[in-house]
Design an enzyme around this catalytic site. Structure first.
Site, PDB file in Angstrom:
ATOM      1  N   ASN A 194      65.545 129.579  58.969  1.00  0.00           N
ATOM      2  CA  ASN A 194      64.769 130.501  58.135  1.00  0.00           C
ATOM      3  C   ASN A 194      63.295 130.100  58.139  1.00  0.00           C
ATOM      4  O   ASN A 194      62.909 129.121  57.518  1.00  0.00           O
ATOM      5  CB  ASN A 194      65.341 130.482  56.710  1.00  0.00           C
ATOM      6  CG  ASN A 194      64.566 131.392  55.777  1.00  0.00           C
ATOM      7  OD1 ASN A 194      63.670 132.122  56.192  1.00  0.00           O
ATOM      8  ND2 ASN A 194      64.921 131.349  54.506  1.00  0.00           N
ATOM      9  N   HIS A 254      62.124 121.734  47.642  1.00  0.00           N
ATOM     10  CA  HIS A 254      61.223 122.882  47.787  1.00  0.00           C
ATOM     11  C   HIS A 254      61.812 124.095  47.076  1.00  0.00           C
ATOM     12  O   HIS A 254      62.979 124.082  46.695  1.00  0.00           O
ATOM     13  CB  HIS A 254      60.854 123.200  49.248  1.00  0.00           C
ATOM     14  CG  HIS A 254      61.975 123.682  50.112  1.00  0.00           C
ATOM     15  ND1 HIS A 254      62.798 122.841  50.812  1.00  0.00           N
ATOM     16  CD2 HIS A 254      62.413 124.941  50.406  1.00  0.00           C
ATOM     17  CE1 HIS A 254      63.675 123.543  51.495  1.00  0.00           C
ATOM     18  NE2 HIS A 254      63.475 124.823  51.273  1.00  0.00           N
ATOM     19  N   ASP A 293      68.591 127.342  48.432  1.00  0.00           N
ATOM     20  CA  ASP A 293      69.523 126.306  48.887  1.00  0.00           C
ATOM     21  C   ASP A 293      69.188 124.936  48.285  1.00  0.00           C
ATOM     22  O   ASP A 293      69.947 123.981  48.437  1.00  0.00           O
ATOM     23  CB  ASP A 293      69.587 126.236  50.421  1.00  0.00           C
ATOM     24  CG  ASP A 293      68.232 126.016  51.070  1.00  0.00           C
ATOM     25  OD1 ASP A 293      67.200 126.243  50.416  1.00  0.00           O
ATOM     26  OD2 ASP A 293      68.206 125.607  52.248  1.00  0.00           O
ATOM     27  N   HIS A 338      63.353 126.980  47.317  1.00  0.00           N
ATOM     28  CA  HIS A 338      64.245 127.964  47.937  1.00  0.00           C
ATOM     29  C   HIS A 338      65.612 127.822  47.283  1.00  0.00           C
ATOM     30  O   HIS A 338      65.918 126.773  46.709  1.00  0.00           O
ATOM     31  CB  HIS A 338      64.381 127.711  49.450  1.00  0.00           C
ATOM     32  CG  HIS A 338      63.255 128.282  50.255  1.00  0.00           C
ATOM     33  ND1 HIS A 338      63.021 127.905  51.556  1.00  0.00           N
ATOM     34  CD2 HIS A 338      62.307 129.204  49.959  1.00  0.00           C
ATOM     35  CE1 HIS A 338      61.967 128.569  52.030  1.00  0.00           C
ATOM     36  NE2 HIS A 338      61.513 129.357  51.077  1.00  0.00           N
ATOM     37  N   HIS A 342      58.721 123.785  56.980  1.00  0.00           N
ATOM     38  CA  HIS A 342      59.680 124.857  56.693  1.00  0.00           C
ATOM     39  C   HIS A 342      59.171 125.728  55.545  1.00  0.00           C
ATOM     40  O   HIS A 342      59.424 126.929  55.497  1.00  0.00           O
ATOM     41  CB  HIS A 342      61.027 124.215  56.355  1.00  0.00           C
ATOM     42  CG  HIS A 342      61.968 125.093  55.616  1.00  0.00           C
ATOM     43  ND1 HIS A 342      62.749 126.031  56.243  1.00  0.00           N
ATOM     44  CD2 HIS A 342      62.240 125.201  54.287  1.00  0.00           C
ATOM     45  CE1 HIS A 342      63.466 126.674  55.338  1.00  0.00           C
ATOM     46  NE2 HIS A 342      63.180 126.189  54.142  1.00  0.00           N
TER      47      HIS A 342
HETATM   48 ZN   LIG Z   1      64.135 126.375  52.450  1.00  0.00          ZN
END
Ligand SMILES: [Zn+2]
Length: 253
Positions: free
Chosen positions: A202, A108, A112, A110, A171
């Site tokens: 998060n 995804h 990380d 993000h 998420h």
């Molecule tokens: Zn994430």
């Protein structure tokens, strides 16, 4: 509203007597992202977790990606959380396994999952994602992957199959899971919380209404998963998915 808040806080104390800071996920504040190097965790002969570290709200957290060895080369799922750790990952794969990297899948948009995308692209390693992840990545400045993945597809890497599955919002709107059918390993990414997680982490881009049905879709599709790897924290079995469902039922606790 006041009553609800008080009620929630009371329940939180009862069900989770440990203060937030004592969670095993949070590392010593003396360590910084700059000094953290990558860790390797072997799950099976051919599958490793690459564990990197990044900061979220001023604290240092670990993050999991996968390295899958095949007869043709290596498949990487998600980049480490920082560029230096990604450089380290790419070098370690050469020295540890003497294999080329076939491709990277990002689960995804993000940091990380994608902070190290440019390190892969500089080495001409294909970076695959779904259309939606590519769109969000571009919007958020996380690099530009090649959006070749359908929301449900299987890639061949030598004799190893790598299945990606988009279960719906959780998420993030674009989170996918990765299934390795030969080894029965499910990489849940950030859709799935580890057993030590006492909250959903998060949730800035999360959909708390739809997350539950997405986890249930993954449970229904992969009932024979033997190993489940969450985005952060320790790997385990399918009970990680059930733990995530429990957290979703009472997200404030
Ligand atoms: Zn994430």
């Amino acid at each position: 509203m006041g009553f609800l808040l008080t009620h929630c806080q009371l329940k939180k104390v009862e069900s989770n007597p440990l203060p937030q800071e004592s969670q095993s996920q949070i590392l010593s504040p003396k360590k910084t992202v700059e000094t953290q190097s990558l860790e390797w965790i072997k799950i099976k002969e051919s599958v490793w977790i690459h564990k990197s570290f990044g900061s979220f709200q001023g604290k240092l957290y670990p993050s999991n990606g996968l390295v899958v060895l095949t007869n043709k080369g290596v498949v990487v799922i998600d980049t480490p959380w920082t560029e230096p750790q990604t450089e380290e990952l790419i070098q370690s794969i050469q020295t540890k396994f003497q294999k080329q990297i076939l491709f990277l899948i990002v689960t995804h948009a993000h940091d990380d999952r994608m902070a190290g995308v440019s390190s892969f692209q500089k080495k001409k390693i294909p970076v695959y994602s779904t259309q939606l992840t590519a769109k969000l990545a571009k919007e958020n400045g996380y690099g530009i992957p090649s959006p070749i993945l359908d929301i449900q597809t299987r890639l061949a890497a030598g004799k190893v199959s790598v299945e990606v599955f988009y279960p719906g919002h959780g998420h993030s709107p674009d989170n996918i899971v990765v299934w390795l059918p030969e080894t029965h390993i499910l990489f849940g990414g950030c859709l799935v919380k580890d057993l030590d997680a006492s909250d959903l982490g998060n949730t800035k881009d999360a959909n708390l209404m739809l997350w539950e049905s997405s986890v249930k879709r993954v449970l229904a599709r992969y009932p024979d998963a033997e190993v489940v790897v969450p985005g952060h924290g320790n790997w385990g079995k399918l009970d990680l998915l059930r733990h995530t469902l429990r957290l979703l039922v009472s997200p404030n606790h």
